[in-house]
Scaffold this motif. Structure first.
Motif, PDB file in Angstrom:
ATOM      1  N   LEU B  74       9.922  10.930  -6.838  1.00  0.00           N
ATOM      2  CA  LEU B  74       9.867  10.119  -5.691  1.00  0.00           C
ATOM      3  C   LEU B  74       8.521   8.929  -5.947  1.00  0.00           C
ATOM      4  O   LEU B  74       8.882   7.687  -6.305  1.00  0.00           O
ATOM      5  CB  LEU B  74      10.010  10.498  -4.380  1.00  0.00           C
ATOM      6  CG  LEU B  74      10.319   9.309  -3.212  1.00  0.00           C
ATOM      7  CD1 LEU B  74      11.443   8.754  -3.609  1.00  0.00           C
ATOM      8  CD2 LEU B  74      10.231   9.843  -1.775  1.00  0.00           C
ATOM      9  N   LEU B  75       7.523   9.436  -6.076  1.00  0.00           N
ATOM     10  CA  LEU B  75       6.380   8.579  -6.130  1.00  0.00           C
ATOM     11  C   LEU B  75       6.357   7.896  -7.621  1.00  0.00           C
ATOM     12  O   LEU B  75       6.174   6.820  -7.664  1.00  0.00           O
ATOM     13  CB  LEU B  75       4.836   9.487  -6.077  1.00  0.00           C
ATOM     14  CG  LEU B  75       4.896   9.967  -4.592  1.00  0.00           C
ATOM     15  CD1 LEU B  75       3.693  10.942  -4.415  1.00  0.00           C
ATOM     16  CD2 LEU B  75       4.624   8.693  -3.290  1.00  0.00           C
ATOM     17  N   LEU B  77       8.956   6.965  -9.300  1.00  0.00           N
ATOM     18  CA  LEU B  77       9.966   6.130  -9.332  1.00  0.00           C
ATOM     19  C   LEU B  77       9.467   4.852  -8.577  1.00  0.00           C
ATOM     20  O   LEU B  77       9.488   3.652  -9.206  1.00  0.00           O
ATOM     21  CB  LEU B  77      11.216   6.621  -8.616  1.00  0.00           C
ATOM     22  CG  LEU B  77      12.518   5.828  -8.747  1.00  0.00           C
ATOM     23  CD1 LEU B  77      12.716   5.699 -10.284  1.00  0.00           C
ATOM     24  CD2 LEU B  77      13.618   6.327  -8.137  1.00  0.00           C
ATOM     25  N   VAL B  78       8.560   4.961  -7.660  1.00  0.00           N
ATOM     26  CA  VAL B  78       8.002   3.664  -7.063  1.00  0.00           C
ATOM     27  C   VAL B  78       7.123   3.288  -7.739  1.00  0.00           C
ATOM     28  O   VAL B  78       7.000   2.159  -8.178  1.00  0.00           O
ATOM     29  CB  VAL B  78       7.456   4.274  -5.619  1.00  0.00           C
ATOM     30  CG1 VAL B  78       6.668   2.964  -5.008  1.00  0.00           C
ATOM     31  CG2 VAL B  78       8.542   4.755  -4.653  1.00  0.00           C
ATOM     32  N   LEU B  79       6.053   3.785  -8.445  1.00  0.00           N
ATOM     33  CA  LEU B  79       5.163   3.292  -9.123  1.00  0.00           C
ATOM     34  C   LEU B  79       5.845   2.658 -10.513  1.00  0.00           C
ATOM     35  O   LEU B  79       5.588   1.761 -10.864  1.00  0.00           O
ATOM     36  CB  LEU B  79       4.237   4.414  -9.623  1.00  0.00           C
ATOM     37  CG  LEU B  79       3.108   4.795  -8.491  1.00  0.00           C
ATOM     38  CD1 LEU B  79       2.359   5.961  -9.253  1.00  0.00           C
ATOM     39  CD2 LEU B  79       2.171   3.537  -8.520  1.00  0.00           C
ATOM     40  N   ARG B  81       8.698   1.553 -10.948  1.00  0.00           N
ATOM     41  CA  ARG B  81       9.665   0.392 -10.465  1.00  0.00           C
ATOM     42  C   ARG B  81       8.372  -1.009 -10.334  1.00  0.00           C
ATOM     43  O   ARG B  81       8.632  -1.957 -10.866  1.00  0.00           O
ATOM     44  CB  ARG B  81      10.330   0.558  -9.100  1.00  0.00           C
ATOM     45  CG  ARG B  81      11.321  -0.386  -8.831  1.00  0.00           C
ATOM     46  CD  ARG B  81      12.548  -0.334  -9.815  1.00  0.00           C
ATOM     47  NE  ARG B  81      13.164  -1.684  -9.519  1.00  0.00           N
ATOM     48  CZ  ARG B  81      14.063  -2.218 -10.553  1.00  0.00           C
ATOM     49  NH1 ARG B  81      13.998  -1.690 -11.605  1.00  0.00           N
ATOM     50  NH2 ARG B  81      14.625  -3.436 -10.172  1.00  0.00           N
ATOM     51  N   ILE B  82       7.479  -0.465  -9.564  1.00  0.00           N
ATOM     52  CA  ILE B  82       6.404  -1.533  -9.477  1.00  0.00           C
ATOM     53  C   ILE B  82       5.904  -2.114 -10.537  1.00  0.00           C
ATOM     54  O   ILE B  82       5.772  -3.358 -10.802  1.00  0.00           O
ATOM     55  CB  ILE B  82       5.399  -0.988  -8.348  1.00  0.00           C
ATOM     56  CG1 ILE B  82       5.899  -0.879  -7.171  1.00  0.00           C
ATOM     57  CG2 ILE B  82       4.229  -1.913  -8.512  1.00  0.00           C
ATOM     58  CD1 ILE B  82       4.775  -0.202  -6.145  1.00  0.00           C
ATOM     59  N   THR B 182      14.556   4.049 -15.896  1.00  0.00           N
ATOM     60  CA  THR B 182      14.290   2.733 -15.322  1.00  0.00           C
ATOM     61  C   THR B 182      14.092   1.595 -16.201  1.00  0.00           C
ATOM     62  O   THR B 182      14.817   0.335 -15.932  1.00  0.00           O
ATOM     63  CB  THR B 182      12.923   2.831 -14.662  1.00  0.00           C
ATOM     64  OG1 THR B 182      13.160   3.876 -13.614  1.00  0.00           O
ATOM     65  CG2 THR B 182      12.773   1.604 -13.567  1.00  0.00           C
TER      66      THR B 182
END
Lengths: 320, 263
Positions: B74-75, B77-79, B81-82, B182
């Motif tokens: 999860l973390l 994926l967030v990173l 994506r950013i 991604t």
């Protein structure tokens, strides 16, 4: 509670050992797979051939950098070394399966932009050329944006100076614009473009007067030429009489033609007469020969008679 | 300005502190070396040792692997994506993948795995071994008996070290998969470019440094809290024994890794 304090049963122990074994095997597989993947990514399982690119500056080039062809990486910098002549030698590994894109006529460039890393590119214009042999050495052409900046600034400065000279108060462009302004100002006057072109209203007025006179002259000429009893009418009458004369001439010519035909017939008859005369002339020859022969015989006969008696004469010549 | 003379008692106190720290670090290193030697000795793997180690492995790794992997995914994926969106907006998308691999796989995930295991099992470990208190009130560090070392401490150390390695590796692989998905989606055509980027990041020095760092993280997380628990004075501090030292060791390892890699 510490798990080690309670002795586990044999079933539980076997179950735990199975789980631990599974865990160990799984992690070992993940690590092994990752190591193999990285080795593959590093190209350790590819057969490669070597290419040496020689440049006078290797700044920005790092080991592991790609050599690209049409945007696709086809090689990797393996080593950078300084040669004895002071030039940089970039040793590049090219996989054998990608080496077909490099030909003997290929050129190699190193581009360094303002932003981003350095790029080494290969260009093969003629793909039908022989393939580049292994361990080939080629010159690396440099296209450096940063090195172009001083030249660009110098050019821009020259352009700006020119622009400044052009836009100065005493500049030719300014003077031309002033003249253009004067001309356009004249054009807005009474006589319009004529004043602008000729320089003053007086000159334009003269032109206008000339035009008016010309116009009057044309009117008079029109009356004299095309008016009632003008030159055109006389010409038309003359043309009518000329046509009648031509008709008469035509009939005369027809008569002449007929006369000539008669003359032709006469000539044909004369020709026939001539032919007859020629035949008669041809017959005169034998007739004459015959007459001459008869005359000769008659002469001989006469001579014979004369020699005979009583008609003989003394033919002896007596000298005194 | 005249120098203030140092009081002899303060000097003695400093000397005592240095001596105690030295003994403590030496005990920690000795404990780690002993566990390593035991792990590399075939005779250690008795059925009892195997059973104990298996139990510890399951407790320290099996139970937390899904949760930690999910959290790390999860973390990540967030990173990811950013980073991808930012790189695209600046027109630097060609560097996004490399940056993600460097930041996530090489740095953040191993450190997160080490901290997670340290917080969960390493620092929670209570050896229950009360150190010997001398007549002067100062405690003296003593090595644990060999049977206890082999039967209880070595399996725990190995299990914790293995847990760090496992969590880091599995989460790294998941992060790589997420980065690929991604950037390229489900298309298989990005695989050569992705593989090449990974290959560019993992050159020989970085690969060896990554393996060494993961190994040192795992040993630090497993050994430092245990050594501190074994030598901790009873109820002298509310802080978990070895916490500060563990974070100091992790910081030193990370700093050394970054220094060697980028300087």
């Amino acid at each position: 509670m510490n798990p080690s304090e309670t002795p586990p049963s044999s079933d539980t122990t076997a179950h735990l050992e199975r789980k631990a074994g599974l865990l160990l095997a799984g992690v070992a597989a993940v690590i092994l797979g990752f190591v193999l993947y990285v080795m593959t990514a590093r190209g350790l399982f590819e057969s490669t051939q070597q290419l040496v690119l020689i440049s006078d500056d290797s700044e920005g080039v790092i080991v592991g950098m790609d050599l690209t062809f049409s945007g696709f990486p086809i090689g990797r910098v393996r080593r950078i070394e300084l040669a004895q002549d002071g030039k940089a030698r970039l040793v590049i590994d090219v996989p054998v399966k990608d080496a077909r894109w490099l030909r003997t006529s290929s050129i190699f460039t190193m581009e360094r932009g303002m932003v981003g890393d350095t790029r080494i590119r290969a260009f093969s214009g003629i793909l039908s050329d022989p393939p580049l042999p292994a361990d080939a050495e080629r010159e690396l052409l440099r296209g450096d944006t940063a090195a172009e900046i001083p030249r660009l600034v110098a050019s821009a400065r020259a352009i700006l100076e020119n622009l400044e000279a052009m836009t100065a108060a005493e500049s030719s462009l300014n003077a031309s614009l002033g003249h253009l302004k004067t001309t356009t100002k004249r054009m807005t006057g009474r006589y319009g473009v004529l004043s602008g072109v000729l320089g003053s209203d007086e000159q334009a007025q003269k032109i206008i007067q000339t035009l008016e006179r010309t116009n009057t002259l044309l009117t008079k000429t029109d009356q004299r030429v095309f008016g009632n009893g003008g030159v055109m009418d006389d010409t038309q009458a003359a043309l009518g009489s000329g046509k009648a004369a031509l008709d008469q001439l035509h009939s005369v010519l027809l008569d002449t033609h007929q006369t000539l035909k008669n003359v032709d017939a006469v000539l044909a008859e004369a020709q026939a007469v001539g032919i007859n005369a020629r035949v008669a002339t041809a017959d005169l020859g034998p007739l004459r020969a015959e007459v001459e022969a008869s005359l000769r015989k008659l002469s001989q006969l006469t001579n014979e008679v004369n020699r005979k008696w009583p008609f003989a004469r003394d033919t002896e010549i007596k000298l005194p | 300005m005249p120098l203030t003379p140092v009081h002899p008692q303060r000097l003695a106190h400093w000397g005592h502190t240095v001596q105690r720290q030295w003994a403590s670090w030496r005990f920690m290193l000795q404990l780690g070396a002993s566990v390593l030697v035991l792990a590399l000795t075939p005779g250690t793997y008795t059925p009892l040792f195997q059973a104990t180690t298996a139990r510890r492995l399951v407790i320290s790794t099996w139970q937390v692997l899904p949760w930690f992997t999910s959290l790390a995914a999860l973390l990540s994926l967030v990173l990811i994506r950013i980073v991808v969106v930012t790189a695209l907006s600046y027109g630097l998308s060609q560097y996004a993948l490399q940056m993600m691999v460097r930041v996530l796989v090489l740095e953040l995930i191993p450190l997160s795995a080490a901290m997670f295991v340290a917080l969960r099992s390493g620092l929670a470990f209570n050896a229950g071994a009360l150190p010997t208190v001398s007549a002067t009130g100062a405690h003296r560090v003593q090595a644990p008996p060999f049977e206890r070392l082999r039967g209880e401490l070595a399996p725990q150390v190995l299990a914790d070290a293995f847990s760090v390695l496992t969590l880091a590796m599995v989460s790294s692989v998941v992060a790589l998969l997420l980065a690929y998905l991604t950037v390229y989606g489900l298309s298989p055509w990005g695989l050569p470019g992705f593989t090449r980027t990974v290959g560019q990041v993992f050159d020989l020095a970085v690969s060896l440094g990554f393996m060494l760092k993961a190994f040192l993280f795992s040993m630090a997380v497993a050994v430092v809290p245990m050594a501190a628990s074994l030598e901790a004075p009873p109820a002298t501090s509310t802080m978990q024994p070895g916490a500060v030292r563990l974070f100091l060791v992790l910081l030193l390892i990370e700093a050394a890794s970054l220094t060697l890699k980028y300087i």
